[in-house]
Design a protein around this motif. Sequence first.
Motif, PDB file in Angstrom:
ATOM      1  N   LYS A   2     118.212 -10.609  33.606  1.00 47.31           N
ATOM      2  CA  LYS A   2     118.489 -11.985  33.209  1.00 47.31           C
ATOM      3  C   LYS A   2     117.196 -12.742  33.015  1.00 47.31           C
ATOM      4  N   GLY A   3     117.284 -13.796  32.227  1.00 44.92           N
ATOM      5  CA  GLY A   3     116.122 -14.644  32.032  1.00 44.92           C
ATOM      6  C   GLY A   3     115.165 -14.089  30.988  1.00 44.92           C
ATOM      7  N   ARG A   4     113.981 -14.647  31.000  1.00 43.85           N
ATOM      8  CA  ARG A   4     112.974 -14.279  30.011  1.00 43.85           C
ATOM      9  C   ARG A   4     112.115 -13.142  30.532  1.00 43.85           C
ATOM     10  N   ASN A   5     111.716 -12.268  29.646  1.00 38.24           N
ATOM     11  CA  ASN A   5     110.907 -11.113  29.992  1.00 38.24           C
ATOM     12  C   ASN A   5     109.452 -11.544  30.194  1.00 38.24           C
ATOM     13  N   LYS A   6     108.956 -11.419  31.410  1.00 34.00           N
ATOM     14  CA  LYS A   6     107.603 -11.886  31.735  1.00 34.00           C
ATOM     15  C   LYS A   6     106.527 -11.118  30.981  1.00 34.00           C
ATOM     16  N   ASN A   7     106.764  -9.839  30.731  1.00 33.79           N
ATOM     17  CA  ASN A   7     105.790  -9.050  29.980  1.00 33.79           C
ATOM     18  C   ASN A   7     105.651  -9.555  28.540  1.00 33.79           C
ATOM     19  N   LEU A   8     106.776  -9.890  27.927  1.00 31.71           N
ATOM     20  CA  LEU A   8     106.744 -10.409  26.567  1.00 31.71           C
ATOM     21  C   LEU A   8     106.075 -11.779  26.516  1.00 31.71           C
ATOM     22  N   ILE A   9     106.330 -12.596  27.504  1.00 28.18           N
ATOM     23  CA  ILE A   9     105.699 -13.911  27.560  1.00 28.18           C
ATOM     24  C   ILE A   9     104.192 -13.768  27.713  1.00 28.18           C
ATOM     25  N   GLU A  10     103.754 -12.863  28.565  1.00 30.58           N
ATOM     26  CA  GLU A  10     102.321 -12.637  28.761  1.00 30.58           C
ATOM     27  C   GLU A  10     101.671 -12.099  27.487  1.00 30.58           C
ATOM     28  N   GLU A  11     102.369 -11.207  26.795  1.00 33.14           N
ATOM     29  CA  GLU A  11     101.850 -10.687  25.514  1.00 33.14           C
ATOM     30  C   GLU A  11     101.725 -11.808  24.493  1.00 33.14           C
ATOM     31  N   ARG A  12     102.744 -12.658  24.419  1.00 38.63           N
ATOM     32  CA  ARG A  12     102.694 -13.793  23.496  1.00 38.63           C
ATOM     33  C   ARG A  12     101.522 -14.696  23.808  1.00 38.63           C
ATOM     34  N   ASP A  13     101.328 -14.993  25.097  1.00 39.23           N
ATOM     35  CA  ASP A  13     100.240 -15.874  25.501  1.00 39.23           C
ATOM     36  C   ASP A  13      98.878 -15.273  25.145  1.00 39.23           C
ATOM     37  N   GLN A  14      98.730 -13.953  25.315  1.00 41.21           N
ATOM     38  CA  GLN A  14      97.477 -13.296  24.968  1.00 41.21           C
ATOM     39  C   GLN A  14      97.244 -13.340  23.456  1.00 41.21           C
ATOM     40  N   LYS A  15      98.290 -13.103  22.675  1.00 38.64           N
ATOM     41  CA  LYS A  15      98.166 -13.175  21.210  1.00 38.64           C
ATOM     42  C   LYS A  15      97.815 -14.589  20.765  1.00 38.64           C
ATOM     43  N   LEU A  16      98.411 -15.575  21.398  1.00 38.11           N
ATOM     44  CA  LEU A  16      98.084 -16.970  21.105  1.00 38.11           C
ATOM     45  C   LEU A  16      96.612 -17.231  21.367  1.00 38.11           C
ATOM     46  N   TYR A  17      96.124 -16.771  22.504  1.00 44.95           N
ATOM     47  CA  TYR A  17      94.718 -16.939  22.867  1.00 44.95           C
ATOM     48  C   TYR A  17      93.809 -16.235  21.852  1.00 44.95           C
ATOM     49  N   GLU A  18      94.164 -15.024  21.469  1.00 45.90           N
ATOM     50  CA  GLU A  18      93.357 -14.276  20.499  1.00 45.90           C
ATOM     51  C   GLU A  18      93.324 -14.964  19.147  1.00 45.90           C
ATOM     52  N   ARG A  19      94.472 -15.463  18.681  1.00 51.68           N
ATOM     53  CA  ARG A  19      94.514 -16.177  17.390  1.00 51.68           C
ATOM     54  C   ARG A  19      93.704 -17.466  17.464  1.00 51.68           C
ATOM     55  N   PHE A  20      93.801 -18.183  18.579  1.00 49.51           N
ATOM     56  CA  PHE A  20      93.020 -19.406  18.734  1.00 49.51           C
ATOM     57  C   PHE A  20      91.533 -19.086  18.702  1.00 49.51           C
ATOM     58  N   TYR A  21      91.136 -18.050  19.412  1.00 49.86           N
ATOM     59  CA  TYR A  21      89.736 -17.631  19.424  1.00 49.86           C
ATOM     60  C   TYR A  21      89.264 -17.322  18.005  1.00 49.86           C
ATOM     61  N   CYS A  22      90.068 -16.581  17.268  1.00 52.38           N
ATOM     62  CA  CYS A  22      89.707 -16.216  15.896  1.00 52.38           C
ATOM     63  C   CYS A  22      89.569 -17.457  15.009  1.00 52.38           C
ATOM     64  N   LEU A  23      90.522 -18.360  15.112  1.00 47.96           N
ATOM     65  CA  LEU A  23      90.476 -19.562  14.280  1.00 47.96           C
ATOM     66  C   LEU A  23      89.280 -20.445  14.606  1.00 47.96           C
ATOM     67  N   VAL A  24      88.998 -20.615  15.900  1.00 45.95           N
ATOM     68  CA  VAL A  24      87.944 -21.546  16.318  1.00 45.95           C
ATOM     69  C   VAL A  24      86.553 -20.913  16.270  1.00 45.95           C
ATOM     70  N   GLU A  25      86.405 -19.726  16.834  1.00 36.89           N
ATOM     71  CA  GLU A  25      85.085 -19.112  16.943  1.00 36.89           C
ATOM     72  C   GLU A  25      84.669 -18.352  15.683  1.00 36.89           C
ATOM     73  N   VAL A  26      85.602 -17.691  15.035  1.00 35.19           N
ATOM     74  CA  VAL A  26      85.267 -16.884  13.865  1.00 35.19           C
ATOM     75  C   VAL A  26      85.382 -17.701  12.584  1.00 35.19           C
ATOM     76  N   ASN A  27      86.528 -18.361  12.399  1.00 37.54           N
ATOM     77  CA  ASN A  27      86.764 -19.129  11.173  1.00 37.54           C
ATOM     78  C   ASN A  27      86.220 -20.550  11.232  1.00 37.54           C
TER      79      ASN A  27
END
Length: 90
Positions: A2-27
């Motif tokens: 039941k509820g939300r899958n913590k592993n999927l939430i953590e993966e989403r959060d890491q992908k969000l962080y990686e995309r933010f890093y790419c947009l801000v630091e690289v682009n």
Amino acid sequence: MKGRNKNLIEERDQKLYERFYCLVEVNRMRFDDAVKYLAEKEFFLSEARVIQLLRKKIQEGATVNGERFKFPLFMGFRDMKRTRIHNNKN
């Protein structure tokens, strides 16, 4: 399960962080533009939630390919590990 899958939430959060890093630091996108873009176009979250998740990842010491943000304080984020170490030295 039941509820939300913590592993999927953590993966989403890491992908969000990686995309933010790419947009801000690289682009070289501005902080506020990157947050708005990620919130509206890629992750469909509120801007406040995106900032909250990014702050959490920075405080946890998250990296992208071993790299961290060069100036997290400039963006309003504090690395809590560094803050605790600094405070313990005084």
